[in-house]
Design an enzyme around this catalytic site. Sequence first.
Site, mmCIF file in Angstrom:
data_model
loop_
_atom_site.group_PDB
_atom_site.id
_atom_site.type_symbol
_atom_site.label_atom_id
_atom_site.label_comp_id
_atom_site.label_asym_id
_atom_site.label_seq_id
_atom_site.Cartn_x
_atom_site.Cartn_y
_atom_site.Cartn_z
ATOM 1 C CD GLU B 51 14.264 2.346 5.532
ATOM 2 O OE1 GLU B 51 13.801 3.432 5.915
ATOM 3 O OE2 GLU B 51 13.910 1.250 6.003
ATOM 4 C CG ASP B 119 -1.190 1.467 -1.362
ATOM 5 O OD1 ASP B 119 -1.681 0.930 -2.372
ATOM 6 O OD2 ASP B 119 -0.895 0.824 -0.345
ATOM 7 C CB ILE B 120 -5.433 3.341 -5.202
ATOM 8 C CG1 ILE B 120 -5.077 4.828 -5.111
ATOM 9 C CG2 ILE B 120 -6.942 3.167 -5.314
ATOM 10 C CD1 ILE B 120 -5.129 5.545 -6.422
ATOM 11 C CG ASP B 121 -5.393 -2.744 -1.583
ATOM 12 O OD1 ASP B 121 -4.331 -3.138 -1.116
ATOM 13 O OD2 ASP B 121 -6.303 -3.509 -1.965
ATOM 14 N N GLY B 171 0.947 -5.396 -8.489
ATOM 15 C CA GLY B 171 1.222 -6.821 -8.619
ATOM 16 C C GLY B 171 0.029 -7.700 -8.315
ATOM 17 N NE ARG B 173 -4.815 -6.347 -1.887
ATOM 18 C CZ ARG B 173 -4.877 -6.979 -0.746
ATOM 19 N NH1 ARG B 173 -5.719 -7.975 -0.597
ATOM 20 N NH2 ARG B 173 -4.112 -6.648 0.261
ATOM 21 N N GLY B 174 -4.032 -3.504 -6.956
ATOM 22 C CA GLY B 174 -4.084 -2.053 -6.824
ATOM 23 C C GLY B 174 -2.986 -1.369 -7.600
ATOM 24 C CB VAL B 175 -2.429 1.592 -9.150
ATOM 25 C CG1 VAL B 175 -2.930 0.750 -10.296
ATOM 26 C CG2 VAL B 175 -3.535 2.494 -8.627
ATOM 27 C CG HIS B 333 3.892 4.566 4.834
ATOM 28 N ND1 HIS B 333 3.834 3.353 4.219
ATOM 29 C CD2 HIS B 333 2.924 4.556 5.771
ATOM 30 C CE1 HIS B 333 2.861 2.647 4.764
ATOM 31 N NE2 HIS B 333 2.295 3.355 5.709
#
Lengths: 456, 433
Positions: B51, B119-121, B171, B173-175, B333
């Site tokens: 997808e 996802d780390i924000d 892009g 504030r995170g990786v 997700h």
Amino acid sequence: MEVVRPQSHRNLFSSNDAVSAPTIPLYRSAPPLEVRLEDFESFAIDRLRVLKGISDGLSRGKKPDEMEKLVKDLWKMNMRHQHASEVLNKDIISHFVLRLVYCRTEDLRKWFLSMECALFRYRFRFLTTEAQRAIMDEFDLTCKAVNNVEFESIKEKLGQVARSMGQPSPTVDAIFYKVPFEEVPELVARRQVFISQGYAYVAMNQVVSLVATLFRSQLSKTLVLTNRKWTSSIREQEKHRLTPIVEALSSSYLGPDFSQPREYAEISLKDIDQVAKSSFPLCMRHLFDKLKEDHHLKHGGRMQLGLFLKGVGLNLDDALAFWRAEFSKKVGLEKFEKEYSYNIRHNYGKEGKRTDYTPYSCSKVISSTPGAGDHHGCPYRHFSEENLRAALSRMGVNSRAMEDVMDKVRNRHYQLACTLTFEALHGVQCDAGINHPNQYFSDSQKILQPKKDSAA
Amino acid sequence: MIPQQDSEFDSNCLKPYYGKLFPYADIFKWMSYGHDGKHPGCDQSYFGRREFSFTLNGDFYLRFQSYNNALELEKAIKEKCPLKIDIGPVYTVDPAKRHAYAQSDNNVFTPVERELIFDIDMTDYDDVRYCCKGADVCLDCWPLMTIAIKVIDTSLRDDFGFKHILWVYSGRRGVHCWVCDGKARRLTNEQRASVADYFRVYKGNENSHKKVSLMGAALHPFLATSYTNVLKDYFEKVLLTRQNLLATEERYEKILSMIPDESIASELRGKWQDSRRSSSAKEDINIVRWEQCKQLLQSGKHKSQGLRRCVEEIVFCYTYPRLDMEVSKHMNHLLKAPFCVHPKTGRVCVPIDPNRCDEFDPTTVPTVFQLLEELNNEGLRADVNGERSGTSLGNSVTLFRSSFLEPLQKGSKEEIERSYNLKLQQSKNSIGW
């Protein structure tokens, strides 16, 4: 089909200590037994009582040792048979009947799977070491024992893990099993095993988790197969005999799922502030208040409150208006429409895979894991004592009732704590206990509505 | 600080970006996992069951898009010019045709493979950084992300045995992290959750005080290693001073509130309230105070279990990675594709080399505007490697290929070969019978 009578050596099992019977069947294939129709149903109901009891125990946050006793009692009470020789058959037959009952939807399968696994787990603990070994052999585990050379090389790490759980370091003769980490998810999740290069080192006293996982994956696969058989042939073949029994069995015990709003519960947007005050359980009241205060909730909070409101009877248009009114104050109208409205429509089954999502039950709320910035979860479990006291007194719980509530919280009976809160605020006994936030709401409305009606 | 664009950038910028710079072939090769080859064990339907989902200008959201090859993917992206491209799981059947399968009683449309993602924000760290809040990041708080990459990457490789791991700047504030080994892609939701939980120490939410609680007589080897190899040094040498964690009353009170022994807390408070006398001007006040705090907590007279752990708890609280758990737990997700352009900052989601993540600077990541300018300056100069190599994006694509894609392709081919031979072996055996 022929009647296959149990072999005489089965007489060894006495009905009184069925729990400590030498072994647990692994239910790998359906038994070649003839079953009388009334046994078909009554055995299943007996087993269902056990599973339902386990489910209630778990959602009330019972501790492992309490659960152990509970399972033992439930099994003794429900699964005995007047003929000792039939005990094992009853076990097997009831399992396979329920497998048929609970194979039919994803939700039913999930529930059955977790309850059967919990049951298996506790029964495994009651077994003698030899019986445990026998089951481990069935799952080909014995060959995965760690040899001495490897043990020496990781001894220190194994000791660290043991001490992190408050246990003494393992000695040389301790047995560890080396298995792919995927096979012991619960030990991985709690960091109770040493993991290296993809393998988990499972101590003998943790083997129950490993066996339970293997049991679970076996049962999970066969449930899907059973479902296929059910839809392709059994349902039609048994249309006049078993199908009605099977269909009645699943609905009679799971209780309402609150995916459809109750008749009491139709609420409209203008009443929502008022009913939030009078009839929301603390978990939802807190989310509601935070939303009004911050004009924002993180994903977990939006899901928990959003689905609850759906169950309460807020229709999609009202729900969109409700969330829009709050969120637009913080993120602006455009961003709301762009990023958040999709999720709300999604909850109502209007987007994505178009499932009509079900509101969260207490056990789901209790088992959630709110992190930084989150407000969802069960306040009785996730709040600090200080914050919980403050929240309860804001709700209007008096100091005497407060101590009872806190007492339940300390013993991790979160649903009982919520039940006591309900009773304190409504001045009415709630014998059934609170099992679902939407049940809290509808019970509360049932009590408050007639009062209002008679006043008017 | 990364400036916030006043208005969202014109999606017209994306046209030339998608037209000339976006690495379609690389994304296709990655997502094919070797099934684009000629080997008889290749599953030609594999890529087509993945997808993709597009966020379009004007509030349109297209889910369940699917493509059979790189060319179709390229054509669709160029035509639709999405503000954001998300990547979802590989399903049992082509997601674009899911409705056809949904009719049957048994819903066969279900995810079967998905990278294990993290996802780390930075917003989740707002209570432990004082330089900026919310969407902003700067070089003073970015080390928190560096720590996260180091801790998670090391454990994914050493503990879980994964090899093909891609780290990407989100892009803004995170990786994001993509674990792409076959074994990782086939984990069930429960197994994904268990890995995510393994990484989780942060137990508090907004309504409880203690955010990190470390119990037991020893730390789990993973936590102990993370602490000695990464957390401790970053806390003491970087964050303590860059974030001024102990410089003001409000800030040190926060740390004091984590000390369970009231007498120690008040002793420290006493020292720090009139610190003008006791601290020399030369030494950084944060470091002086941290040393005092450590000394008191670890000194002989307070040897109780809880207090010794307390130093570690403070360090964990201020440094340990905070994952968005929900993203990792479920197969279906969606996660933003690498090399997308962040719609707010215009920055490209470039890969980060975990071995050199200390050097990564989010403020110098190329923006789409900068790339287009470079492209114009390049003019018509032809280049065998395409126009990308003349821009700042060239290095990122090279890094993507050399450190991630090439080893992955090699591994995928071996895996296909292996499972093909196994199948062959099994069918031979069954013929023998």
